[in-house]
Scaffold this motif. Structure first.
Motif, PDB file in Angstrom:
ATOM      1  N   ILE A  13     -31.240  16.238  -3.209  1.00  0.00           N
ATOM      2  CA  ILE A  13     -32.045  15.430  -4.125  1.00  0.00           C
ATOM      3  C   ILE A  13     -32.129  13.965  -3.693  1.00  0.00           C
ATOM      4  O   ILE A  13     -32.987  13.217  -4.166  1.00  0.00           O
ATOM      5  CB  ILE A  13     -31.498  15.532  -5.564  1.00  0.00           C
ATOM      6  N   LYS A  14     -31.241  13.530  -2.821  1.00  0.00           N
ATOM      7  CA  LYS A  14     -31.227  12.139  -2.373  1.00  0.00           C
ATOM      8  C   LYS A  14     -32.198  11.931  -1.214  1.00  0.00           C
ATOM      9  O   LYS A  14     -32.363  12.805  -0.354  1.00  0.00           O
ATOM     10  CB  LYS A  14     -29.819  11.719  -1.959  1.00  0.00           C
ATOM     11  N   GLY A  15     -32.786  10.736  -1.167  1.00  0.00           N
ATOM     12  CA  GLY A  15     -33.740  10.449  -0.111  1.00  0.00           C
ATOM     13  C   GLY A  15     -33.092  10.232   1.241  1.00  0.00           C
ATOM     14  O   GLY A  15     -33.734  10.410   2.278  1.00  0.00           O
ATOM     15  N   GLU A  16     -31.825   9.853   1.244  1.00  0.00           N
ATOM     16  CA  GLU A  16     -31.105   9.566   2.486  1.00  0.00           C
ATOM     17  C   GLU A  16     -29.797  10.351   2.522  1.00  0.00           C
ATOM     18  O   GLU A  16     -29.208  10.659   1.475  1.00  0.00           O
ATOM     19  CB  GLU A  16     -30.796   8.069   2.592  1.00  0.00           C
ATOM     20  N   ASP A  17     -29.343  10.680   3.721  1.00  0.00           N
ATOM     21  CA  ASP A  17     -28.003  11.241   3.891  1.00  0.00           C
ATOM     22  C   ASP A  17     -26.992  10.103   3.949  1.00  0.00           C
ATOM     23  O   ASP A  17     -27.353   8.941   4.151  1.00  0.00           O
ATOM     24  CB  ASP A  17     -27.917  12.072   5.170  1.00  0.00           C
ATOM     25  N   SER A  18     -25.726  10.446   3.768  1.00  0.00           N
ATOM     26  CA  SER A  18     -24.658   9.440   3.844  1.00  0.00           C
ATOM     27  C   SER A  18     -23.746   9.716   5.022  1.00  0.00           C
ATOM     28  O   SER A  18     -23.445  10.880   5.335  1.00  0.00           O
ATOM     29  CB  SER A  18     -23.828   9.431   2.558  1.00  0.00           C
ATOM     30  N   LEU A  19     -23.309   8.637   5.663  1.00  0.00           N
ATOM     31  CA  LEU A  19     -22.327   8.723   6.731  1.00  0.00           C
ATOM     32  C   LEU A  19     -21.357   7.570   6.553  1.00  0.00           C
ATOM     33  O   LEU A  19     -21.732   6.399   6.712  1.00  0.00           O
ATOM     34  CB  LEU A  19     -22.986   8.654   8.106  1.00  0.00           C
ATOM     35  N   GLY A  20     -20.118   7.900   6.198  1.00  0.00           N
ATOM     36  CA  GLY A  20     -19.106   6.882   5.981  1.00  0.00           C
ATOM     37  C   GLY A  20     -18.051   6.918   7.071  1.00  0.00           C
ATOM     38  O   GLY A  20     -17.476   7.967   7.365  1.00  0.00           O
ATOM     39  N   SER A  21     -17.818   5.762   7.679  1.00  0.00           N
ATOM     40  CA  SER A  21     -16.794   5.616   8.706  1.00  0.00           C
ATOM     41  C   SER A  21     -15.819   4.551   8.222  1.00  0.00           C
ATOM     42  O   SER A  21     -16.131   3.360   8.222  1.00  0.00           O
ATOM     43  CB  SER A  21     -17.431   5.210  10.039  1.00  0.00           C
ATOM     44  N   THR A  22     -14.640   4.978   7.786  1.00  0.00           N
ATOM     45  CA  THR A  22     -13.713   4.054   7.125  1.00  0.00           C
ATOM     46  C   THR A  22     -12.306   4.169   7.709  1.00  0.00           C
ATOM     47  O   THR A  22     -11.893   5.230   8.174  1.00  0.00           O
ATOM     48  CB  THR A  22     -13.634   4.342   5.614  1.00  0.00           C
ATOM     49  N   LEU A  23     -11.591   3.060   7.636  1.00  0.00           N
ATOM     50  CA  LEU A  23     -10.198   3.010   8.075  1.00  0.00           C
ATOM     51  C   LEU A  23      -9.341   2.480   6.930  1.00  0.00           C
ATOM     52  O   LEU A  23      -9.587   1.382   6.423  1.00  0.00           O
ATOM     53  CB  LEU A  23     -10.028   2.116   9.296  1.00  0.00           C
ATOM     54  N   LYS A  24      -8.359   3.277   6.523  1.00  0.00           N
ATOM     55  CA  LYS A  24      -7.373   2.802   5.551  1.00  0.00           C
ATOM     56  C   LYS A  24      -6.119   2.374   6.303  1.00  0.00           C
ATOM     57  O   LYS A  24      -5.556   3.144   7.086  1.00  0.00           O
ATOM     58  CB  LYS A  24      -7.005   3.899   4.558  1.00  0.00           C
ATOM     59  N   SER A  25      -5.688   1.126   6.043  1.00  0.00           N
ATOM     60  CA  SER A  25      -4.458   0.604   6.632  1.00  0.00           C
ATOM     61  C   SER A  25      -3.477   0.321   5.498  1.00  0.00           C
ATOM     62  O   SER A  25      -3.815  -0.409   4.570  1.00  0.00           O
ATOM     63  CB  SER A  25      -4.729  -0.683   7.423  1.00  0.00           C
ATOM     64  N   ARG A  26      -2.291   0.863   5.602  1.00  0.00           N
ATOM     65  CA  ARG A  26      -1.292   0.712   4.531  1.00  0.00           C
ATOM     66  C   ARG A  26       0.032   0.249   5.110  1.00  0.00           C
ATOM     67  O   ARG A  26       0.503   0.789   6.122  1.00  0.00           O
ATOM     68  CB  ARG A  26      -1.099   2.028   3.798  1.00  0.00           C
ATOM     69  N   ILE A  27       0.627  -0.753   4.460  1.00  0.00           N
ATOM     70  CA  ILE A  27       1.986  -1.163   4.800  1.00  0.00           C
ATOM     71  C   ILE A  27       2.842  -1.054   3.549  1.00  0.00           C
ATOM     72  O   ILE A  27       2.442  -1.514   2.476  1.00  0.00           O
ATOM     73  CB  ILE A  27       2.014  -2.592   5.396  1.00  0.00           C
ATOM     74  N   THR A  28       4.007  -0.430   3.702  1.00  0.00           N
ATOM     75  CA  THR A  28       4.908  -0.195   2.573  1.00  0.00           C
ATOM     76  C   THR A  28       6.284  -0.749   2.905  1.00  0.00           C
ATOM     77  O   THR A  28       6.853  -0.419   3.956  1.00  0.00           O
ATOM     78  CB  THR A  28       5.035   1.309   2.272  1.00  0.00           C
ATOM     79  N   VAL A  29       6.804  -1.590   2.017  1.00  0.00           N
ATOM     80  CA  VAL A  29       8.139  -2.161   2.190  1.00  0.00           C
ATOM     81  C   VAL A  29       9.011  -1.669   1.047  1.00  0.00           C
ATOM     82  O   VAL A  29       8.691  -1.878  -0.130  1.00  0.00           O
ATOM     83  CB  VAL A  29       8.107  -3.699   2.208  1.00  0.00           C
ATOM     84  N   THR A  30      10.133  -1.012   1.380  1.00  0.00           N
ATOM     85  CA  THR A  30      11.062  -0.490   0.385  1.00  0.00           C
ATOM     86  C   THR A  30      12.443  -1.062   0.663  1.00  0.00           C
ATOM     87  O   THR A  30      12.992  -0.873   1.755  1.00  0.00           O
ATOM     88  CB  THR A  30      11.137   1.047   0.429  1.00  0.00           C
ATOM     89  N   THR A  31      13.011  -1.776  -0.303  1.00  0.00           N
ATOM     90  CA  THR A  31      14.328  -2.383  -0.099  1.00  0.00           C
ATOM     91  C   THR A  31      15.428  -1.334  -0.237  1.00  0.00           C
ATOM     92  O   THR A  31      15.253  -0.304  -0.901  1.00  0.00           O
ATOM     93  CB  THR A  31      14.587  -3.503  -1.113  1.00  0.00           C
ATOM     94  N   ALA A  32      16.568  -1.636   0.365  1.00  0.00           N
ATOM     95  CA  ALA A  32      17.752  -0.818   0.152  1.00  0.00           C
ATOM     96  C   ALA A  32      18.298  -1.098  -1.250  1.00  0.00           C
ATOM     97  O   ALA A  32      18.016  -2.136  -1.847  1.00  0.00           O
ATOM     98  CB  ALA A  32      18.805  -1.136   1.212  1.00  0.00           C
ATOM     99  N   PRO A  33      19.091  -0.182  -1.831  1.00  0.00           N
ATOM    100  CA  PRO A  33      19.593  -0.374  -3.202  1.00  0.00           C
ATOM    101  C   PRO A  33      20.560  -1.554  -3.323  1.00  0.00           C
ATOM    102  O   PRO A  33      21.338  -1.840  -2.417  1.00  0.00           O
ATOM    103  CB  PRO A  33      20.317   0.950  -3.488  1.00  0.00           C
ATOM    104  N   VAL A  34      20.474  -2.256  -4.465  1.00  0.00           N
ATOM    105  CA  VAL A  34      21.410  -3.310  -4.834  1.00  0.00           C
ATOM    106  C   VAL A  34      21.890  -3.020  -6.248  1.00  0.00           C
ATOM    107  O   VAL A  34      21.110  -3.130  -7.191  1.00  0.00           O
ATOM    108  CB  VAL A  34      20.751  -4.706  -4.788  1.00  0.00           C
ATOM    109  N   TYR A  35      23.150  -2.609  -6.377  1.00  0.00           N
ATOM    110  CA  TYR A  35      23.696  -2.251  -7.682  1.00  0.00           C
ATOM    111  C   TYR A  35      22.804  -1.245  -8.409  1.00  0.00           C
ATOM    112  O   TYR A  35      22.600  -1.310  -9.619  1.00  0.00           O
ATOM    113  CB  TYR A  35      23.899  -3.497  -8.560  1.00  0.00           C
ATOM    114  N   GLY A  36      22.240  -0.317  -7.658  1.00  0.00           N
ATOM    115  CA  GLY A  36      21.398   0.720  -8.239  1.00  0.00           C
ATOM    116  C   GLY A  36      19.922   0.382  -8.277  1.00  0.00           C
ATOM    117  O   GLY A  36      19.095   1.254  -8.569  1.00  0.00           O
ATOM    118  N   PHE A  37      19.555  -0.883  -8.005  1.00  0.00           N
ATOM    119  CA  PHE A  37      18.160  -1.310  -8.054  1.00  0.00           C
ATOM    120  C   PHE A  37      17.552  -1.320  -6.653  1.00  0.00           C
ATOM    121  O   PHE A  37      18.220  -1.682  -5.681  1.00  0.00           O
ATOM    122  CB  PHE A  37      18.035  -2.716  -8.644  1.00  0.00           C
TER     123      PHE A  37
END
Length: 405
Positions: free
Chosen positions: A57-81
């Motif tokens: 039903i759409k007049g045009e086709d779609s073409l998506g070229s995407t890059l997801k970049s993720r950085i995750t920092v997780t600390t070590a526990p401190v008194y359970g936190f």
């Protein structure tokens, strides 16, 4: 004089010892925090995806070229936190020849991956002996994500702002409860047309494992959105998961039921049912399965799952992310195998309405994935929806490469 000096010396000594202990405690605390920072884990995830959509039903086709970049920092526990901070960026590689839901290209089919940078997770967590408490922006995936999930298939993940507690009072029982006041949806922080969901969301989930292979999960989800009243609902139900050995064949079964009604300021009065039965026979070299899933209808309102990872269900073409007014029945067959380290899977879906006997259409899905190295994976995926009484003929293709460091 000596009577006056002696008490003074004792008081000064006590004060010195107290201050010394305080400084020692502070120093120890600072050492713990320093160690937690030094021992933090830093993870990097890169995911490139090429997605093609052809909608009749759409007049045009779609073409998506995407890059997801993720950085995750997780600390070590401190008194359970411990703390976690995760930042995502979505970048277009080339032109945005698709409707991202944010770029105004509505003459193209939708590929819901708007570009931008956002904080995906940022929370503080405390872990006790048999429980943990999390406060902040976090990922919440409950069960198979049929009702509550992160929609991780899209480049912008869905996360939740709120509080969560998980308790394991005994080995076989897990209790999980959350209060969410904001849902960060997949459409990006700067998308005015597709804003976050605000309100009061209560999630309660209890799982009891009778044995290693058999479990029962009961749940109650209350969602009251102040910026999307029609999605407000109250849902409760239960799901059984079991694994059996039938001769030399394995059999996995899932069976579930749920009931949903309007909640909050939802002007639609309804009460609809959800039913699922799924079976998989595991042979030596391949798996065959199938099932039935019903999202019912009442008073021209379909059973809704606004916080689900809906892409996992009712076909990869995403024709039924929102349940039609007349509900939907999905009868499906599926098969999977592995050939020379390439995992292959295929599925066929037939869709009909719950009310009024409408034949929506049918769909074929196919996936092939290959683990290139321990860190790198590739995926090819295809979906074709053949419309009858609902939607339009739609073909989708994906090529994706993921790298984790």
């Amino acid at each position: 004089m000596s009577q006056l000096i002696k008490p003074t010396i004792i008081k000064l000594t006590a004060l010195a010892l107290t201050m010394s202990a305080a400084f020692t405690t502070s120093a120890n605390a600072l050492d713990e925090v320093s160690a937690a920072v030094k021992n933090s884990n830093v993870d990097i995830n890169l995911r490139y995806r090429l997605e093609s959509v052809d909608d009749d039903i759409k007049g045009e086709d779609s073409l998506g070229s995407t890059l997801k970049s993720r950085i995750t920092v997780t600390t070590a526990p401190v008194y359970g936190f411990n703390a976690k901070v995760e930042v995502d960026n979505v970048t277009y590689i080339g032109n945005d020849k698709f409707n991202s839901t944010d770029n105004g290209k509505t003459d193209h089919p939708t590929i819901a991956d708007p570009d931008g940078t956002e904080i995906n997770q940022a929370f503080l967590k405390y872990t006790g002996g048999f429980y943990d408490v999390t406060a902040g922006r976090q990922r919440i995936n409950l069960d198979d994500q049929r009702f509550i999930g992160g929609v991780a298939w899209r480049q912008n993940e869905q996360t939740f702002d709120g509080y969560r507690i998980k308790v394991t009072p005994m080995d076989k029982l897990t209790l999980d409860a959350s209060y969410v006041y904001n849902v960060n949806r997949i459409f990006g922080e700067d998308n005015d047309a597709k804003s976050d969901l605000h309100g009061d969301v209560y999630l309660a989930n209890a799982k009891y494992a009778f044995t290693k292979n058999h479990s029962l999960t009961a749940f109650y989800y209350e969602m009251e959105f102040d910026n999307s009243d029609p999605l407000s609902n109250s849902t409760y139900g239960a799901t059984y998961n079991g694994a059996f050995n039938v001769g030399n064949t394995g059999l996995d079964i899932k069976a579930g039921y749920a009931s949903q009604e309007d909640a909050g300021d939802n002007a639609n009065e309804y009460e609809a049912d959800y039913i699922v039965f799924d079976a998989n026979f595991k042979f030596e070299y391949f798996t065959l399965g199938g099932g039935y899933e019903l999202l019912g209808s009442d008073n021209n309102v379909g059973f809704q799952t606004p916080l689900a990872t809906a892409h996992k269900f009712q076909g990869f073409a995403d024709m039924f992310l929102a349940t039609p007014e007349q509900g939907i029945e999905d009868i499906y067959l599926k098969a999977s195998t592995k050939i020379m380290d390439v995992k292959l899977a295929a599925a066929y879906h037939n869709y009909e309405s719950d009310e009024d006997s409408e034949e929506y259409g049918d769909e074929v899905n196919f996936t092939a994935s290959y683990q290139v190295t321990k860190q790198v994976n590739t995926l090819f995926k295809a979906a074709y929806y053949n419309a009858d009484d609902y939607g339009n003929d739609t073909a989708k293709f994906w090529f994706m490469t993921t790298a984790n460091f």
